[in-house]
Design a protein around this motif. Structure first.
Motif, PDB file in Angstrom:
ATOM      1  N   TYR A 137       0.129  -0.938   7.737  1.00 31.27           N
ATOM      2  CA  TYR A 137      -0.715  -1.425   6.644  1.00 31.27           C
ATOM      3  C   TYR A 137       0.173  -2.032   5.571  1.00 31.27           C
ATOM      4  CZ  TYR A 137      -3.389  -1.306   2.298  1.00 31.27           C
ATOM      5  OH  TYR A 137      -3.973  -1.647   1.121  1.00 31.27           O
ATOM      6  N   GLU A 138      -0.314  -3.136   4.966  1.00 29.57           N
ATOM      7  CA  GLU A 138       0.380  -3.747   3.846  1.00 29.57           C
ATOM      8  C   GLU A 138      -0.654  -4.216   2.836  1.00 29.57           C
ATOM      9  OE1 GLU A 138       4.203  -6.450   3.749  1.00 29.57           O
ATOM     10  OE2 GLU A 138       2.452  -7.662   4.260  1.00 29.57           O
ATOM     11  N   SER A 139      -0.492  -3.801   1.583  1.00 33.40           N
ATOM     12  CA  SER A 139      -1.422  -4.227   0.544  1.00 33.40           C
ATOM     13  C   SER A 139      -1.163  -5.678   0.190  1.00 33.40           C
ATOM     14  CB  SER A 139      -1.270  -3.350  -0.705  1.00 33.40           C
ATOM     15  OG  SER A 139       0.042  -3.434  -1.208  1.00 33.40           O
ATOM     16  N   GLY A 140      -2.193  -6.408  -0.205  1.00 29.92           N
ATOM     17  CA  GLY A 140      -2.042  -7.817  -0.516  1.00 29.92           C
ATOM     18  C   GLY A 140      -1.633  -8.051  -1.964  1.00 29.92           C
ATOM     19  N   ARG A 141      -1.137  -9.255  -2.205  1.00 32.88           N
ATOM     20  CA  ARG A 141      -0.760  -9.650  -3.547  1.00 32.88           C
ATOM     21  C   ARG A 141      -1.299 -11.047  -3.821  1.00 32.88           C
ATOM     22  NH1 ARG A 141       5.625  -7.866  -4.211  1.00 32.88           N
ATOM     23  NH2 ARG A 141       5.305  -5.619  -3.887  1.00 32.88           N
TER      24      ARG A 141
ATOM     25  N   PRO B 299      -5.114  -7.593   1.866  1.00 31.34           N
ATOM     26  CA  PRO B 299      -4.434  -6.552   2.630  1.00 31.34           C
ATOM     27  C   PRO B 299      -4.464  -6.847   4.121  1.00 31.34           C
ATOM     28  CG  PRO B 299      -6.562  -5.770   1.847  1.00 31.34           C
ATOM     29  CD  PRO B 299      -6.321  -7.096   1.191  1.00 31.34           C
ATOM     30  N   ARG B 300      -3.496  -6.296   4.827  1.00 33.26           N
ATOM     31  CA  ARG B 300      -3.395  -6.520   6.270  1.00 33.26           C
ATOM     32  C   ARG B 300      -3.215  -5.205   7.001  1.00 33.26           C
ATOM     33  NH1 ARG B 300       1.271 -10.064   7.949  1.00 33.26           N
ATOM     34  NH2 ARG B 300       2.417  -8.763   6.500  1.00 33.26           N
ATOM     35  N   ILE B 301      -3.796  -5.145   8.187  1.00 29.03           N
ATOM     36  CA  ILE B 301      -3.515  -4.083   9.155  1.00 29.03           C
ATOM     37  C   ILE B 301      -3.022  -4.779  10.404  1.00 29.03           C
ATOM     38  CG2 ILE B 301      -4.527  -2.293  10.637  1.00 29.03           C
ATOM     39  CD1 ILE B 301      -6.619  -1.858   8.413  1.00 29.03           C
ATOM     40  N   TRP B 302      -1.926  -4.323  10.966  1.00 28.01           N
ATOM     41  CA  TRP B 302      -1.501  -4.923  12.219  1.00 28.01           C
ATOM     42  C   TRP B 302      -1.017  -3.878  13.198  1.00 28.01           C
ATOM     43  CZ3 TRP B 302       1.591  -5.366   7.883  1.00 28.01           C
ATOM     44  CH2 TRP B 302       2.943  -5.022   7.999  1.00 28.01           C
TER      45      TRP B 302
ATOM     46  N   ASN C 148      -8.083   2.033   1.696  1.00 27.22           N
ATOM     47  CA  ASN C 148      -7.256   3.182   1.348  1.00 27.22           C
ATOM     48  C   ASN C 148      -6.404   3.543   2.563  1.00 27.22           C
ATOM     49  OD1 ASN C 148      -6.054   5.548   0.575  1.00 27.22           O
ATOM     50  ND2 ASN C 148      -7.961   6.681   0.217  1.00 27.22           N
ATOM     51  N   PRO C 149      -5.098   3.262   2.533  1.00 25.37           N
ATOM     52  CA  PRO C 149      -4.281   3.524   3.725  1.00 25.37           C
ATOM     53  C   PRO C 149      -4.238   4.992   4.110  1.00 25.37           C
ATOM     54  CG  PRO C 149      -2.898   2.987   1.837  1.00 25.37           C
ATOM     55  CD  PRO C 149      -4.304   2.682   1.437  1.00 25.37           C
TER      56      PRO C 149
ATOM     57  N   LYS D 115     -15.231   2.150   8.931  1.00 27.95           N
ATOM     58  CA  LYS D 115     -16.603   2.187   8.425  1.00 27.95           C
ATOM     59  C   LYS D 115     -16.667   2.265   6.900  1.00 27.95           C
ATOM     60  CE  LYS D 115     -18.327   5.672  10.813  1.00 27.95           C
ATOM     61  NZ  LYS D 115     -17.288   6.055  11.780  1.00 27.95           N
ATOM     62  N   ALA D 116     -15.615   2.769   6.272  1.00 29.00           N
ATOM     63  CA  ALA D 116     -15.622   2.895   4.813  1.00 29.00           C
ATOM     64  C   ALA D 116     -15.724   1.538   4.117  1.00 29.00           C
ATOM     65  CB  ALA D 116     -14.367   3.630   4.337  1.00 29.00           C
ATOM     66  N   LEU D 117     -15.450   0.429   4.836  1.00 29.62           N
ATOM     67  CA  LEU D 117     -15.568  -0.903   4.256  1.00 29.62           C
ATOM     68  C   LEU D 117     -17.016  -1.366   4.156  1.00 29.62           C
ATOM     69  CD1 LEU D 117     -12.551  -2.744   5.915  1.00 29.62           C
ATOM     70  CD2 LEU D 117     -12.682  -1.618   3.689  1.00 29.62           C
ATOM     71  N   GLY D 118     -17.907  -0.651   4.817  1.00 34.82           N
ATOM     72  CA  GLY D 118     -19.332  -0.886   4.654  1.00 34.82           C
ATOM     73  C   GLY D 118     -19.838  -2.162   5.288  1.00 34.82           C
ATOM     74  N   ALA D 119     -20.894  -2.743   4.678  1.00 32.56           N
ATOM     75  CA  ALA D 119     -21.623  -3.860   5.268  1.00 32.56           C
ATOM     76  C   ALA D 119     -20.814  -5.148   5.308  1.00 32.56           C
ATOM     77  CB  ALA D 119     -22.927  -4.092   4.498  1.00 32.56           C
ATOM     78  N   GLY D 120     -19.693  -5.209   4.601  1.00 33.15           N
ATOM     79  CA  GLY D 120     -18.876  -6.410   4.634  1.00 33.15           C
ATOM     80  C   GLY D 120     -18.059  -6.563   5.893  1.00 33.15           C
ATOM     81  N   LEU D 121     -18.104  -5.560   6.751  1.00 34.65           N
ATOM     82  CA  LEU D 121     -17.344  -5.610   8.002  1.00 34.65           C
ATOM     83  C   LEU D 121     -18.260  -6.109   9.115  1.00 34.65           C
ATOM     84  CD1 LEU D 121     -14.427  -4.848   8.806  1.00 34.65           C
ATOM     85  CD2 LEU D 121     -15.343  -2.728   9.704  1.00 34.65           C
ATOM     86  N   VAL D 122     -17.968  -7.304   9.629  1.00 35.07           N
ATOM     87  CA  VAL D 122     -18.828  -7.963  10.608  1.00 35.07           C
ATOM     88  C   VAL D 122     -18.222  -7.822  12.001  1.00 35.07           C
ATOM     89  CG1 VAL D 122     -19.821 -10.184  11.293  1.00 35.07           C
ATOM     90  CG2 VAL D 122     -19.637  -9.580   8.863  1.00 35.07           C
ATOM     91  N   PRO D 123     -19.031  -7.555  13.034  1.00 32.67           N
ATOM     92  CA  PRO D 123     -18.488  -7.468  14.394  1.00 32.67           C
ATOM     93  C   PRO D 123     -17.734  -8.729  14.791  1.00 32.67           C
ATOM     94  CG  PRO D 123     -20.724  -6.632  14.337  1.00 32.67           C
ATOM     95  CD  PRO D 123     -20.453  -7.241  12.985  1.00 32.67           C
ATOM     96  N   LEU D 124     -16.635  -8.539  15.484  1.00 30.73           N
ATOM     97  CA  LEU D 124     -15.726  -9.626  15.820  1.00 30.73           C
ATOM     98  C   LEU D 124     -14.860  -9.159  16.960  1.00 30.73           C
ATOM     99  CD1 LEU D 124     -14.721 -12.443  14.578  1.00 30.73           C
ATOM    100  CD2 LEU D 124     -12.967 -11.070  13.433  1.00 30.73           C
ATOM    101  N   GLY D 125     -14.436 -10.080  17.851  1.00 30.50           N
ATOM    102  CA  GLY D 125     -13.525  -9.613  18.879  1.00 30.50           C
ATOM    103  C   GLY D 125     -13.223 -10.617  19.957  1.00 30.50           C
ATOM    104  N   GLU D 126     -12.341 -10.219  20.847  1.00 28.81           N
ATOM    105  CA  GLU D 126     -11.943 -10.976  22.034  1.00 28.81           C
ATOM    106  C   GLU D 126     -11.884 -10.010  23.205  1.00 28.81           C
ATOM    107  OE1 GLU D 126      -9.094 -14.769  21.516  1.00 28.81           O
ATOM    108  OE2 GLU D 126      -8.135 -12.812  21.387  1.00 28.81           O
ATOM    109  N   GLY D 127     -12.475 -10.408  24.289  1.00 24.58           N
ATOM    110  CA  GLY D 127     -12.407  -9.581  25.478  1.00 24.58           C
ATOM    111  C   GLY D 127     -13.534  -8.572  25.501  1.00 24.58           C
TER     112      GLY D 127
END
Length: 364
Positions: free
Chosen positions: A59-63, A68-71, A116-117, A135-147
């Motif tokens: 995790y890295e917080s954005g500036r 922010p990023r998760i990888w 919150n990391p 899930k803590a990100l709530g309704a702003g998290l939209v389904p997305l994916g590959e495969g």
């Protein structure tokens, strides 16, 4: 530590229902361990990988304009790199190649996304399936994916090589730590218990596995900042049996092995507190145990010194390098438990343990 001697996903708000999941067919992944990924309708990042691999999540917080990023890093390079447009709070997803031998899946979120990391955990659900709860990100998290990531039918993975990691980016303050020659030493850190084995459970439901994993990850980060190569027997909530822990250490050519635990007696005996560190036979192991014990005691005023003691725990008895097992206090103790439950104190514990290890390495 529990009698077995063995060896973190908050409840979130519901996602908006009815949004189409964005999937496309995955090409063949030549050599890459990543088979498929998605953010599900349930608000979870799910991965399908090759079985029995080691993966790490960061995790890295954005500036400024960067969110922010998760990888996640996996072994094997992807056949092609690409950037996938995001949706909702996810700005974009990138499949990259940080080295010729790795695949990196990056989720970059919109600036200001509240992550919150401390609530992030990448958990192995089967030999080839992984899950992180968003899930803590709530309704702003939209389904997305590959495969195609279907629910795993295999039982929960309870045994195997160390496989997952969550490491917050942003180094701890390592400026005051002892110096050792960079690149010279290798250390194995063994956070006890994990997954379905919580270890000891104490006051307020404080679980040994949570305490020791947090401290172990921070110790690793501190040592790495001093140029020490670190291997962890586990880096997330998976249950690794004792023989694989020992095998990882013995096959690594490590200079030191430290197993990290928290003690317990009875909820009826909160008067029992204290720090103790165990070793098995060798004088080098005893010196290692003493170096760690001294530093942990120094940041634990009022907690009794239970001493440096010989012990026959499997992980220190079967490892071939100098080894020790530290009990950082009692989760059932009225002095120790509130400290172990405090993130700031666990940070101090990590600095103390790293200092003890570096002192020992520097004196060899």
């Amino acid at each position: 530590m529990s009698v077995r001697g063995r060896s973190l996903l908050a409840a979130g708000l519901p996602l908006v229902a009815g949004l189409a999941t964005l999937f496309s067919a995955l090409p063949a992944w030549a050599g890459s361990a990543l088979g498929a990924w998605r953010i599900s309708r349930e608000g979870q990042l799910e991965l399908r990988t090759s079985p029995d691999i080691q993966i790490q999540a960061f995790y890295e917080s954005g500036r400024g304009r960067s969110g922010p990023r998760i990888w996640v890093d996996l072994p094997g390079a992807p056949i092609r790199t690409r950037t996938i447009p995001g949706a909702g709070l996810v700005r974009q997803v990138r499949i990259g190649k940080p080295t010729p031998y790795e695949t990196r899946l990056v989720l970059e979120f919109q600036p200001g996304t509240p992550i919150n990391p401390a609530e992030l955990r990448l958990v192995g659900t089967a030999r080839d399936r992984w899950r992180m709860d968003l899930k803590a990100l709530g309704a702003g998290l939209v389904p997305l994916g590959e495969g195609d990531v279907e629910a795993a039918s295999a039982p929960t993975w309870r045994q195997g090589p160390p496989a997952t990691a969550f490491v917050p980016r942003g180094p701890l303050n390592a400026g005051s730590l002892p110096q050792v020659p960079r690149g010279r030493f290798k250390v194995v850190i063994d956070p006890g218990h994990g997954g379905p084995d919580p270890g000891a459970v104490g006051i307020g439901g404080l679980r040994e596995t949570d305490v020791v994993l947090d401290v172990g990850l921070q110790v690793a980060q501190l040592l790495q900042a001093r140029g020490v190569q670190v291997l962890l027997t586990r880096t997330s909530e998976v249950d690794v049996d004792l023989p694989p822990r020992v095998a990882l250490a013995n096959n690594s050519g490590a200079d030191l092995f430290l197993s990290i635990h928290a003690n317990a007696l009875s909820m009826a005996r909160p008067d029992v507190n204290g720090i103790e560190t165990f070793y098995f036979q060798s004088s080098l192991s005893r010196a290692l145990a003493q170096a760690v014990q001294e530093q942990v005691l120094a940041i634990s005023p009022g907690s009794p010194d239970r001493g440096v003691r010989p012990g026959r725990f499997f992980v220190i008895r079967r490892t071939v390098m100098p080894s020790a097992l530290v009990e950082m206090g009692f989760v059932t103790g009225q002095i120790d438990a509130p400290r172990l439950a405090d993130a700031g104190f666990r940070r101090r514990l990590a600095v103390a343990i790293a200092t003890g290890l570096l002192n020992h390495l520097g004196g060899r």
